[in-house]
Design a protein around this motif. Structure first.
Motif, PDB file in Angstrom:
ATOM      1  N   LYS A  46     -20.089  47.291  10.708  1.00  0.00           N
ATOM      2  CA  LYS A  46     -20.568  46.895   9.373  1.00  0.00           C
ATOM      3  C   LYS A  46     -21.184  48.093   8.635  1.00  0.00           C
ATOM      4  CE  LYS A  46     -24.152  44.161   8.200  1.00  0.00           C
ATOM      5  NZ  LYS A  46     -25.157  43.129   8.457  1.00  0.00           N
ATOM      6  N   HIS A  47     -22.019  48.849   9.378  1.00  0.00           N
ATOM      7  CA  HIS A  47     -22.675  50.004   8.747  1.00  0.00           C
ATOM      8  C   HIS A  47     -21.666  51.093   8.377  1.00  0.00           C
ATOM      9  CE1 HIS A  47     -26.737  48.630   8.994  1.00  0.00           C
ATOM     10  NE2 HIS A  47     -26.708  48.492  10.311  1.00  0.00           N
ATOM     11  N   LEU A  48     -20.680  51.302   9.256  1.00  0.00           N
ATOM     12  CA  LEU A  48     -19.667  52.325   8.947  1.00  0.00           C
ATOM     13  C   LEU A  48     -18.855  51.932   7.718  1.00  0.00           C
ATOM     14  CD1 LEU A  48     -18.356  53.432  12.478  1.00  0.00           C
ATOM     15  CD2 LEU A  48     -19.637  54.818  10.838  1.00  0.00           C
ATOM     16  N   SER A  49     -18.538  50.641   7.625  1.00  0.00           N
ATOM     17  CA  SER A  49     -17.795  50.170   6.445  1.00  0.00           C
ATOM     18  C   SER A  49     -18.622  50.369   5.178  1.00  0.00           C
ATOM     19  CB  SER A  49     -17.454  48.685   6.589  1.00  0.00           C
ATOM     20  OG  SER A  49     -16.621  48.499   7.686  1.00  0.00           O
ATOM     21  N   ALA A  50     -19.929  50.099   5.287  1.00  0.00           N
ATOM     22  CA  ALA A  50     -20.817  50.263   4.121  1.00  0.00           C
ATOM     23  C   ALA A  50     -20.883  51.728   3.694  1.00  0.00           C
ATOM     24  CB  ALA A  50     -22.213  49.751   4.463  1.00  0.00           C
ATOM     25  N   LEU A  51     -20.842  52.634   4.672  1.00  0.00           N
ATOM     26  CA  LEU A  51     -20.884  54.066   4.341  1.00  0.00           C
ATOM     27  C   LEU A  51     -19.520  54.573   3.864  1.00  0.00           C
ATOM     28  CD1 LEU A  51     -23.054  55.310   7.357  1.00  0.00           C
ATOM     29  CD2 LEU A  51     -23.719  55.393   4.944  1.00  0.00           C
ATOM     30  N   ALA A  52     -18.468  53.914   4.328  1.00  0.00           N
ATOM     31  CA  ALA A  52     -17.115  54.333   3.921  1.00  0.00           C
ATOM     32  C   ALA A  52     -16.806  53.888   2.494  1.00  0.00           C
ATOM     33  CB  ALA A  52     -16.084  53.773   4.894  1.00  0.00           C
ATOM     34  N   GLU A  53     -17.410  52.775   2.090  1.00  0.00           N
ATOM     35  CA  GLU A  53     -17.099  52.211   0.766  1.00  0.00           C
ATOM     36  C   GLU A  53     -17.378  53.181  -0.390  1.00  0.00           C
ATOM     37  OE1 GLU A  53     -17.827  47.926   0.431  1.00  0.00           O
ATOM     38  OE2 GLU A  53     -18.429  48.391  -1.626  1.00  0.00           O
ATOM     39  N   PRO A  54     -18.572  53.821  -0.425  1.00  0.00           N
ATOM     40  CA  PRO A  54     -18.786  54.802  -1.516  1.00  0.00           C
ATOM     41  C   PRO A  54     -18.179  56.172  -1.200  1.00  0.00           C
ATOM     42  CG  PRO A  54     -20.816  54.514  -0.260  1.00  0.00           C
ATOM     43  CD  PRO A  54     -19.813  53.612   0.366  1.00  0.00           C
ATOM     44  N   GLY A  55     -17.463  56.268  -0.090  1.00  0.00           N
ATOM     45  CA  GLY A  55     -16.806  57.536   0.251  1.00  0.00           C
ATOM     46  C   GLY A  55     -17.707  58.513   0.977  1.00  0.00           C
ATOM     47  N   TYR A  56     -18.765  58.021   1.633  1.00  0.00           N
ATOM     48  CA  TYR A  56     -19.674  58.923   2.368  1.00  0.00           C
ATOM     49  C   TYR A  56     -19.123  59.255   3.756  1.00  0.00           C
ATOM     50  CZ  TYR A  56     -23.322  58.004  -1.104  1.00  0.00           C
ATOM     51  OH  TYR A  56     -24.044  57.919  -2.261  1.00  0.00           O
ATOM     52  N   VAL A  57     -18.364  58.330   4.294  1.00  0.00           N
ATOM     53  CA  VAL A  57     -17.818  58.497   5.637  1.00  0.00           C
ATOM     54  C   VAL A  57     -16.329  58.194   5.606  1.00  0.00           C
ATOM     55  CG1 VAL A  57     -17.768  57.354   7.904  1.00  0.00           C
ATOM     56  CG2 VAL A  57     -19.949  58.060   6.947  1.00  0.00           C
ATOM     57  N   LYS A  58     -15.583  58.971   6.381  1.00  0.00           N
ATOM     58  CA  LYS A  58     -14.138  58.749   6.464  1.00  0.00           C
ATOM     59  C   LYS A  58     -13.835  58.223   7.863  1.00  0.00           C
ATOM     60  CE  LYS A  58     -11.178  62.196   6.458  1.00  0.00           C
ATOM     61  NZ  LYS A  58     -10.661  63.502   6.046  1.00  0.00           N
ATOM     62  N   LEU A  59     -13.045  57.169   7.940  1.00  0.00           N
ATOM     63  CA  LEU A  59     -12.696  56.577   9.237  1.00  0.00           C
ATOM     64  C   LEU A  59     -11.212  56.773   9.490  1.00  0.00           C
ATOM     65  CD1 LEU A  59     -14.676  53.233   8.853  1.00  0.00           C
ATOM     66  CD2 LEU A  59     -15.395  55.233  10.142  1.00  0.00           C
ATOM     67  N   GLY A  66      -3.558  54.858  25.492  1.00  0.00           N
ATOM     68  CA  GLY A  66      -3.019  53.536  25.206  1.00  0.00           C
ATOM     69  C   GLY A  66      -3.962  52.624  24.444  1.00  0.00           C
ATOM     70  N   ARG A  67      -5.095  53.168  23.991  1.00  0.00           N
ATOM     71  CA  ARG A  67      -6.045  52.334  23.228  1.00  0.00           C
ATOM     72  C   ARG A  67      -6.305  52.953  21.865  1.00  0.00           C
ATOM     73  NH1 ARG A  67     -11.344  51.166  26.557  1.00  0.00           N
ATOM     74  NH2 ARG A  67     -11.755  49.952  24.695  1.00  0.00           N
ATOM     75  N   GLN A  68      -6.510  52.063  20.902  1.00  0.00           N
ATOM     76  CA  GLN A  68      -6.837  52.526  19.552  1.00  0.00           C
ATOM     77  C   GLN A  68      -8.329  52.875  19.505  1.00  0.00           C
ATOM     78  OE1 GLN A  68      -5.500  53.138  16.621  1.00  0.00           O
ATOM     79  NE2 GLN A  68      -3.480  52.204  16.589  1.00  0.00           N
ATOM     80  N   ARG A  69      -8.625  54.050  19.035  1.00  0.00           N
ATOM     81  CA  ARG A  69     -10.036  54.429  18.896  1.00  0.00           C
ATOM     82  C   ARG A  69     -10.311  54.828  17.448  1.00  0.00           C
ATOM     83  NH1 ARG A  69     -12.129  54.933  24.063  1.00  0.00           N
ATOM     84  NH2 ARG A  69     -10.537  55.201  25.652  1.00  0.00           N
ATOM     85  N   THR A  70     -11.524  54.520  17.007  1.00  0.00           N
ATOM     86  CA  THR A  70     -11.900  54.860  15.631  1.00  0.00           C
ATOM     87  C   THR A  70     -12.781  56.109  15.649  1.00  0.00           C
ATOM     88  OG1 THR A  70     -11.833  52.538  15.010  1.00  0.00           O
ATOM     89  CG2 THR A  70     -13.045  54.011  13.546  1.00  0.00           C
ATOM     90  N   TRP A  71     -12.429  57.054  14.817  1.00  0.00           N
ATOM     91  CA  TRP A  71     -13.205  58.288  14.682  1.00  0.00           C
ATOM     92  C   TRP A  71     -13.813  58.330  13.282  1.00  0.00           C
ATOM     93  CZ3 TRP A  71     -13.867  62.091  18.473  1.00  0.00           C
ATOM     94  CH2 TRP A  71     -13.151  61.881  19.656  1.00  0.00           C
ATOM     95  N   ALA A  72     -15.062  58.748  13.207  1.00  0.00           N
ATOM     96  CA  ALA A  72     -15.753  58.810  11.909  1.00  0.00           C
ATOM     97  C   ALA A  72     -16.164  60.245  11.613  1.00  0.00           C
ATOM     98  CB  ALA A  72     -16.985  57.915  11.944  1.00  0.00           C
ATOM     99  N   SER A  73     -16.059  60.610  10.351  1.00  0.00           N
ATOM    100  CA  SER A  73     -16.542  61.932   9.924  1.00  0.00           C
ATOM    101  C   SER A  73     -17.189  61.797   8.559  1.00  0.00           C
ATOM    102  CB  SER A  73     -15.378  62.934   9.862  1.00  0.00           C
ATOM    103  OG  SER A  73     -14.395  62.460   8.973  1.00  0.00           O
ATOM    104  N   VAL A  74     -18.105  62.698   8.270  1.00  0.00           N
ATOM    105  CA  VAL A  74     -18.803  62.625   6.984  1.00  0.00           C
ATOM    106  C   VAL A  74     -17.988  63.392   5.941  1.00  0.00           C
ATOM    107  CG1 VAL A  74     -20.255  64.703   7.265  1.00  0.00           C
ATOM    108  CG2 VAL A  74     -21.124  62.772   5.966  1.00  0.00           C
ATOM    109  N   THR A  75     -17.986  62.898   4.723  1.00  0.00           N
ATOM    110  CA  THR A  75     -17.278  63.587   3.633  1.00  0.00           C
ATOM    111  C   THR A  75     -18.251  64.537   2.934  1.00  0.00           C
ATOM    112  OG1 THR A  75     -17.896  61.929   2.014  1.00  0.00           O
ATOM    113  CG2 THR A  75     -15.829  61.552   3.221  1.00  0.00           C
ATOM    114  N   ARG A  76     -17.732  65.346   2.040  1.00  0.00           N
ATOM    115  CA  ARG A  76     -18.609  66.260   1.300  1.00  0.00           C
ATOM    116  C   ARG A  76     -19.619  65.455   0.462  1.00  0.00           C
ATOM    117  NH1 ARG A  76     -15.962  71.273  -1.785  1.00  0.00           N
ATOM    118  NH2 ARG A  76     -15.321  71.624   0.341  1.00  0.00           N
TER     119      ARG A  76
END
Lengths: 105, 147
Positions: A46-59, A66-76
Motif C-alpha cells: 500500500k505504501h509503495l503504491s502511494a509513493l509510486a502514484e506521484p512518481g516518487y518511487v518506480k516499481l 521461477g518467482r516474480q519479485r518486485t524491485w523498488a527504486s527512487v526517482t529523481r
C-alpha cells in the motif's frame, strides 16, 4: 541544501523509512524493504503504491528462481521531495536556521 | 505536522532506517576481492594484445555476476557511484585506475613488454581491495551519522 517543503505523501513513518532506504540504494527488493520497515506485505504494498502514484518511487517486476519479485527504486522527483521534506523537518525541529517551510498540501 | 517533537521523531525514524541499512549492507571479504580482481583485470587487459578487447568480455561478465551476487545476498544493489561522501573515495580511486591502465598500455604497445602490465595489475589488486574497504567504511559511517 534543499528548500524545506513538507510533503504529506512522504511523511507517514513507514514511507519515511522506505524513502530513507531507497535514497541510499539503487534498487531494493520488496522482501528486503519489508524486513527493514517491519511491516506486513500488504501494508508495504500500500505504501509503495502511494509513493509510486506521484512518481516518487518506480516499481518493476522481475523473475528470479521461477518467482516474480518486485524491485523498488527512487526517482529523481522522489529524491528531491524527500530531501525537501527532511529539510522541512530539520527546520521545524530547530536543527538548522529556519527558512519558511511550505505548508502541507 | 505541528510540533517540534513530531519533527524530531520523524528525523529519528529516518536516522534509524539509515543505521539499519548500514548494518544490513555488510560486505564480505570475498566481495572486496572480487571487485579488486575486476579492476586488476582491466589493468592487465592490454597484456592480452592483440585480443585486449576480447579480454574485456570476461570482465564484463564478472561485473554482471558481482551485481547479481549483491542482489541475491542483500536483496538490493548499492551503486558505487552513489551520491554522498563515498564519491570522494571514487574520485580518489579513478585517477589511480586510469594512471595504472595508461601505464599498462604504454608498456605493452610502446615498449612491447608484458610483465610490467601484470605487475601493475597486482598493484591495482592491492589498491582496489584497500579502496573497496575504505568505501564500505565511509558508506557505513555516512549512514550512521546524523542527518
Amino acid at each position: 541544501m534543499s528548500t524545506p517543503e513538507f510533503d504529506a505523501v512522504i511523511h507517514p513513518p513507514a514511507r519515511l523509512q522506505i524513502m530513507a532506504v531507497l535514497t541510499n540504494v539503487q534498487e531494493a527488493e520488496f522482501a528486503t524493504l519489508r524486513d527493514l520497515t517491519k511491516v506486513s506485505d500488504s501494508v508495504l504494498s500500500k505504501h509503495l503504491s502511494a509513493l509510486a502514484e506521484p512518481g516518487y518511487v518506480k516499481l518493476r517486476k522481475a523473475a528470479a528462481n521461477g518467482r516474480q519479485r518486485t524491485w523498488a527504486s527512487v526517482t529523481r522527483a522522489g529524491r528531491t521531495a524527500f530531501e525537501r521534506h527532511v529539510a522541512a523537518l530539520q527546520a521545524l525541529a530547530g536543527l538548522v536556521p529556519s527558512e519558511p517551510v511550505s505548508a502541507p498540501a | 505536522m505541528s510540533s517540534v517533537a513530531e519533527a524530531q521523531q520523524a528525523l529519528a525514524q529516518i536516522h534509524a532506517s539509515r543505521a539499519q541499512l548500514a548494518r544490513v549492507a555488510q560486505c564480505p571479504p570475498a566481495r572486496h576481492l572480487a571487485f579488486a580482481a575486476l579492476e586488476a583485470g582491466i589493468v592487465a587487459s592490454p597484456a592480452a594484445a592483440p585480443y585486449q578487447l576480447l579480454a574485456m568480455i570476461p570482465l564484463a561478465l564478472g561485473l554482471v555476476l558481482v551485481v547479481r551476487w549483491d542482489r541475491r545476498r542483500l536483496g538490493m544493489f548499492i551503486n558505487g557511484y552513489r551520491r554522498g561522501r563515498t564519491r570522494l573515495v571514487i574520485a580518489a580511486f579513478l585517477p589511480i585506475l586510469l594512471a595504472l591502465y595508461g601505464a599498462s598500455v604504454y608498456f605493452v604497445f610502446a615498449k612491447q613488454e608484458i610483465w610490467p602490465s601484470l605487475l601493475l595489475a597486482a598493484v591495482m589488486f592491492g589498491v582496489a581491495t584497500y579502496m573497496s574497504i575504505v568505501w564500505q567504511r565511509v558508506f557505513v559511517r555516512e549512514l550512521e551519522s546524523s542527518l
